[in-house]
Design a protein around this motif. Structure first.
Motif, PDB file in Angstrom:
ATOM      1  N   ILE A  34       0.812  -1.217   0.000  1.00 27.06           N
ATOM      2  CA  ILE A  34       0.000   0.000   0.000  1.00 27.06           C
ATOM      3  C   ILE A  34       0.845   1.266   0.000  1.00 27.06           C
ATOM      4  O   ILE A  34       0.331   2.328  -0.260  1.00 27.06           O
ATOM      5  CB  ILE A  34      -1.042   0.020   1.136  1.00 27.06           C
ATOM      6  N   TYR A  65      -4.076   3.132  -7.590  1.00 28.18           N
ATOM      7  CA  TYR A  65      -4.937   2.855  -6.444  1.00 28.18           C
ATOM      8  C   TYR A  65      -6.390   3.282  -6.681  1.00 28.18           C
ATOM      9  O   TYR A  65      -7.305   2.672  -6.140  1.00 28.18           O
ATOM     10  CB  TYR A  65      -4.427   3.572  -5.190  1.00 28.18           C
ATOM     11  N   HIS A  93      -8.815  11.953   1.806  1.00 24.83           N
ATOM     12  CA  HIS A  93      -9.373  10.700   1.305  1.00 24.83           C
ATOM     13  C   HIS A  93     -10.742  10.993   0.723  1.00 24.83           C
ATOM     14  O   HIS A  93     -11.288  12.072   0.937  1.00 24.83           O
ATOM     15  CB  HIS A  93      -9.430   9.640   2.410  1.00 24.83           C
ATOM     16  N   LYS A  99     -15.986   5.048  -2.799  1.00 24.24           N
ATOM     17  CA  LYS A  99     -15.394   3.712  -2.631  1.00 24.24           C
ATOM     18  C   LYS A  99     -15.396   2.933  -3.947  1.00 24.24           C
ATOM     19  O   LYS A  99     -14.500   2.149  -4.201  1.00 24.24           O
ATOM     20  CB  LYS A  99     -16.133   2.923  -1.553  1.00 24.24           C
ATOM     21  N   ARG A 104      -7.599  -0.468  -5.435  1.00 27.33           N
ATOM     22  CA  ARG A 104      -6.945  -1.233  -4.379  1.00 27.33           C
ATOM     23  C   ARG A 104      -6.478  -0.263  -3.310  1.00 27.33           C
ATOM     24  O   ARG A 104      -6.293   0.916  -3.576  1.00 27.33           O
ATOM     25  CB  ARG A 104      -5.788  -2.071  -4.924  1.00 27.33           C
ATOM     26  N   SER A 105      -6.303  -0.759  -2.107  1.00 27.82           N
ATOM     27  CA  SER A 105      -5.912   0.096  -0.995  1.00 27.82           C
ATOM     28  C   SER A 105      -4.484   0.592  -1.158  1.00 27.82           C
ATOM     29  O   SER A 105      -3.597  -0.158  -1.597  1.00 27.82           O
ATOM     30  CB  SER A 105      -6.043  -0.667   0.331  1.00 27.82           C
ATOM     31  N   GLY A 131      -8.959   3.283   0.465  1.00 28.23           N
ATOM     32  CA  GLY A 131      -9.158   1.960   1.037  1.00 28.23           C
ATOM     33  C   GLY A 131     -10.331   1.240   0.415  1.00 28.23           C
ATOM     34  O   GLY A 131     -11.402   1.814   0.245  1.00 28.23           O
ATOM     35  N   GLU A 135     -11.352  -0.692   4.663  1.00 28.04           N
ATOM     36  CA  GLU A 135      -9.921  -0.701   4.959  1.00 28.04           C
ATOM     37  C   GLU A 135      -9.380   0.691   5.260  1.00 28.04           C
ATOM     38  O   GLU A 135      -8.376   0.825   5.941  1.00 28.04           O
ATOM     39  CB  GLU A 135      -9.127  -1.338   3.813  1.00 28.04           C
ATOM     40  N   HIS A 136     -10.053   1.752   4.762  1.00 27.03           N
ATOM     41  CA  HIS A 136      -9.547   3.101   5.020  1.00 27.03           C
ATOM     42  C   HIS A 136      -9.524   3.411   6.513  1.00 27.03           C
ATOM     43  O   HIS A 136      -8.646   4.114   6.997  1.00 27.03           O
ATOM     44  CB  HIS A 136     -10.368   4.152   4.258  1.00 27.03           C
TER      45      HIS A 136
END
Length: 171
Positions: A34, A65, A93, A99, A104-105, A131, A135-136
């Motif tokens: 990442i 990403y 973000h 989303k 990908r993260s 994320g 995941e973020h």
């Protein structure tokens, strides 16, 4: 080299080290990380808040990403609630609806030694994140944990050593 953080548990005996993103046989290790060297930009000249957010989004995009549509969502997110976290750190973000634009993260680190004025303060570090799913939230927590020591945070704001930045988020 993976991207690892210590997961703190209430019982210190249960402390573990967990990869943030696991690689699979189909995904080369570099693509599974990442944070990569190319995602670290040091000694950048001061720009406006919006320019810093756009630059972070463009770097996330250029590294694969996110899609283009994630960048305006990063600006909207900052309009909804400032991405300035305090102590010279901003973490732009995307919004919840962005989303779908995350491939990908990943994270990027942009250092502005003279600072960028954000709503609420001046950021020398702009860490853009993307994320997959939720995941973020984990990534945000792990970034915070990595920079909790004031000495480390201060060094990140002025270092000219990409390896120092990479190692800070790797160990």
């Amino acid at each position: 080299m993976g991207f690892f953080f210590k997961n703190k548990k209430k019982n210190k005996e249960e402390e573990t080290v967990t990869p943030v993103v696991e690689t699979t046989p189909e995904v080369p290790a570099k693509e599974g990380m990442i944070l990569v060297r190319e995602g670290i930009k040091l000694g950048l000249p001061t720009v406006s808040m919006e320019e810093a957010i756009v630059a972070a989004g463009e770097l996330l995009r250029d590294l694969g990403y996110v899609d283009d549509d994630y960048i305006p969502a990063m600006i909207r997110r900052n309009e909804e609630a400032s991405v300035y976290m305090g102590l010279g750190l901003a973490i732009p973000h995307g919004t919840e609806d962005a989303k779908r634009d995350v491939k990908r993260s990943g994270i990027i680190v942009m250092q502005y030694p003279d600072g960028v004025e954000f709503n609420g303060g001046t950021a020398q570090l702009v860490i853009g994140i993307a994320g997959v799913g939720d995941e973020h939230l984990e990534i945000l927590g792990q970034i915070t944990e990595a920079v909790t020591e004031e000495e480390i945070l201060e060094e990140l704001k002025k270092t000219t050593d990409v390896d120092y930045v990479l190692n800070t988020f790797t160990n």
